[in-house]
Motif scaffolding. Structure first.
Motif, mmCIF file in Angstrom:
data_model
loop_
_atom_site.group_PDB
_atom_site.id
_atom_site.type_symbol
_atom_site.label_atom_id
_atom_site.label_comp_id
_atom_site.label_asym_id
_atom_site.label_seq_id
_atom_site.Cartn_x
_atom_site.Cartn_y
_atom_site.Cartn_z
ATOM 1 N N ASP A 1 0.847 -1.031 0.146
ATOM 2 C CA ASP A 1 0.131 -0.189 -0.058
ATOM 3 C C ASP A 1 0.900 1.185 0.123
ATOM 4 O O ASP A 1 1.577 1.495 0.852
ATOM 5 C CB ASP A 1 -0.890 -0.034 1.198
ATOM 6 N N TRP A 2 0.982 1.971 -1.058
ATOM 7 C CA TRP A 2 1.882 3.073 -1.308
ATOM 8 C C TRP A 2 1.196 4.222 -0.755
ATOM 9 O O TRP A 2 1.603 5.410 -1.188
ATOM 10 C CB TRP A 2 2.519 3.096 -2.692
ATOM 11 N N HIS A 3 0.058 4.535 -0.136
ATOM 12 C CA HIS A 3 -0.460 5.573 0.577
ATOM 13 C C HIS A 3 -1.214 5.228 1.835
ATOM 14 O O HIS A 3 -2.254 4.825 1.477
ATOM 15 C CB HIS A 3 -0.992 6.653 -0.563
ATOM 16 N N LEU A 4 -0.867 5.239 2.984
ATOM 17 C CA LEU A 4 -1.602 4.844 4.059
ATOM 18 C C LEU A 4 -1.419 5.531 5.395
ATOM 19 O O LEU A 4 -0.595 6.159 5.765
ATOM 20 C CB LEU A 4 -0.909 3.500 4.794
ATOM 21 N N HIS A 5 -2.722 5.948 6.078
ATOM 22 C CA HIS A 5 -2.814 6.610 7.237
ATOM 23 C C HIS A 5 -3.143 5.724 8.227
ATOM 24 O O HIS A 5 -3.952 4.927 8.476
ATOM 25 C CB HIS A 5 -4.031 7.496 7.274
ATOM 26 N N LEU A 6 -2.101 5.565 9.313
ATOM 27 C CA LEU A 6 -1.904 4.739 10.471
ATOM 28 C C LEU A 6 -2.545 5.605 11.890
ATOM 29 O O LEU A 6 -2.918 4.808 12.965
ATOM 30 C CB LEU A 6 -0.697 3.721 10.654
ATOM 31 N N ARG A 7 -2.510 6.768 11.595
ATOM 32 C CA ARG A 7 -2.581 7.509 13.003
ATOM 33 C C ARG A 7 -1.835 7.033 14.033
ATOM 34 O O ARG A 7 -0.765 6.820 13.833
ATOM 35 C CB ARG A 7 -4.200 7.344 13.363
ATOM 36 N N ASP A 8 -2.154 7.162 15.234
ATOM 37 C CA ASP A 8 -1.217 7.067 16.246
ATOM 38 C C ASP A 8 -1.981 6.453 17.770
ATOM 39 O O ASP A 8 -3.130 6.364 17.705
ATOM 40 C CB ASP A 8 -0.635 8.170 16.674
ATOM 41 N N GLY A 9 -1.254 6.215 18.643
ATOM 42 C CA GLY A 9 -1.849 5.681 19.711
ATOM 43 C C GLY A 9 -2.968 4.436 19.810
ATOM 44 O O GLY A 9 -2.675 3.606 19.265
ATOM 45 N N GLU A 10 -4.036 4.637 20.339
ATOM 46 C CA GLU A 10 -5.149 3.643 20.355
ATOM 47 C C GLU A 10 -5.465 3.258 18.887
ATOM 48 O O GLU A 10 -5.916 2.191 18.845
ATOM 49 C CB GLU A 10 -6.029 3.799 21.169
ATOM 50 N N MET A 11 -5.572 4.449 18.221
ATOM 51 C CA MET A 11 -6.267 4.135 16.883
ATOM 52 C C MET A 11 -5.403 3.451 15.899
ATOM 53 O O MET A 11 -5.535 2.319 15.158
ATOM 54 C CB MET A 11 -6.514 5.611 16.127
ATOM 55 N N LEU A 12 -3.927 3.810 16.162
ATOM 56 C CA LEU A 12 -2.932 2.759 15.539
ATOM 57 C C LEU A 12 -3.062 1.493 15.857
ATOM 58 O O LEU A 12 -2.973 0.499 15.058
ATOM 59 C CB LEU A 12 -1.477 3.549 15.726
ATOM 60 N N LYS A 13 -3.235 1.149 17.153
ATOM 61 C CA LYS A 13 -3.042 -0.158 17.566
ATOM 62 C C LYS A 13 -4.271 -1.054 17.024
ATOM 63 O O LYS A 13 -4.336 -2.334 16.761
ATOM 64 C CB LYS A 13 -3.306 -0.229 19.100
ATOM 65 N N GLY A 14 -5.428 -0.410 17.012
ATOM 66 C CA GLY A 14 -6.684 -0.996 16.501
ATOM 67 C C GLY A 14 -6.957 -1.303 14.986
ATOM 68 O O GLY A 14 -7.405 -2.104 14.495
#
Length: 354
Positions: A12-25
């Motif tokens: 995937d050459w463009h992805l938003h993972l965010r951070d914190g609990e959102m990242l983990k989820g």
């Protein structure tokens, strides 16, 4: 009729993972299928230095499930104060694979983006020298430009002059949404490529607005007319190495989507491969799916294609995905493509427990 297809593991050459609990989820929805992803740096505060990228990389690595293999490919957020030496140190170390250009105010968390493009010329010159690609959110933010025209105007006013001034700079037009973007990418030469999202191959602006506003179809760049969606489809299934997958999967919890000023972003990571197999089958182009998802991106980024394999199987019953992903930062609604896909994606055994 094709009912089974084996391809190299996609990226995937463009992805938003965010951070914190959102990242983990939400990270497991990507790492279950994709081998690598270009990680967007528009956190709050943004990832602007080598130290920022190192710290974010460590947080992502810590969130990868033990039985998944996944490599986050880091980027830096380009500002008018970006230090070329710090940027080069991050690139030389192998930590970052690209730099992201957000015009200020263009999308989520882009407040720190670029307003005066002349101020980033020294950074772009350094990037051209070392071969580091520039990922571009290609929209102007001028109040007098209609939101549906911002991509085409950006190409004329910003991108073409920028590329003429920095001829050796390698550029990725991210999440193109128009025939204008497709046509420009086609004739842009070997230093230009474009990513296309899953959702822009499926929805047009009627899907957002007709019959009532659909907040979960709202993203930036916003979906355009049907003629543009069809142009994107033709580009994606063409097999041309100018085009490859960048989902722009962008999770927001439902409280932030379903409000008076809802956030832009569509979460597609979990069902992208099923949706794409459906789309490519509709276009009689399943033989081109591997190029779009697994080969063209690595080629442009000068990386090897994944050695692992994914098998897509068309089953009698539709593949069922959850309607929401439950995270510690709230529930995230999964993209509903409006059709039932019968394609199920499974990684080969050697992709796990490594």
């Amino acid at each position: 009729m094709t009912t089974q297809l084996t391809i190299r593991r996609p990226d995937d050459w463009h992805l938003h993972l965010r951070d914190g609990e959102m990242l983990k989820g939400i990270l497991p929805s990507t790492s279950a299928h994709f081998g690598r992803a270009i990680i967007m740096p528009n956190l709050v505060p943004p990832v602007v230095t080598k130290a920022d990228a190192e710290a974010y990389h460590d947080r992502i690595r810590a969130a990868i499930p033990a039985d998944h293999t996944f490599e986050p490919l880091m980027t830096l957020y380009l500002t008018e104060d970006t230090n070329p030496d710090d940027l080069q140190a991050a690139a030389d170390s192998g930590l970052i694979k690209a730099v992201k250009l957000y015009p200020a105010g263009a999308t989520t968390n882009s407040q720190s983006g670029v307003r005066n493009f002349s101020k980033i010329a020294p950074v772009l010159e350094r990037m051209a020298e070392i071969g580091l690609p520039l990922c571009v959110h290609g929209e102007v933010t001028d109040s007098d430009v209609d939101i549906f025209d911002r991509e085409a105007v950006f190409i004329d006013r910003v991108l073409e002059p920028l590329r003429n001034h920095h001829k050796d700079l390698r550029v990725i037009m991210e999440h193109i949404t128009t025939k204008d973007g497709v046509d420009y990418a086609k004739q842009g030469g070997e230093n230009l490529a474009a990513t296309i999202t899953t959702h822009h191959l499926i929805i047009n602006r009627n899907d957002i607005l007709a019959g009532g506003i659909k907040p979960h179809f709202y993203c930036l760049p916003v979906a355009k007319r049907e003629e543009h969606r069809l142009a994107l489809r033709a580009a994606a299934v063409s097999g041309s190495d100018r085009f490859f997958l960048g989902t722009d999967s962008a999770p927001h919890n439902d409280d932030n989507k379903l409000c008076a000023c809802g956030c832009a972003g569509i979460f597609t990571a979990i069902n992208t491969m099923s949706c794409l197999a459906h789309v490519f089958e509709e276009e009689a182009a399943l033989d081109k799916l591997e190029a779009f998802t697994s080969l063209n991106g690595p080629k442009f980024y000068n990386l090897p294609a994944n050695s692992e394999r994914m098998t897509l199987i068309k089953r009698d019953k539709p593949t069922i995905f959850p309607k929401q992903i439950i995270t510690g930062a709230g529930n995230v609604t999964v993209f509903d493509p409006g059709f039932k896909s019968h394609w199920d994606a499974t990684l080969t055994a050697d992709c796990r427990n490594n």
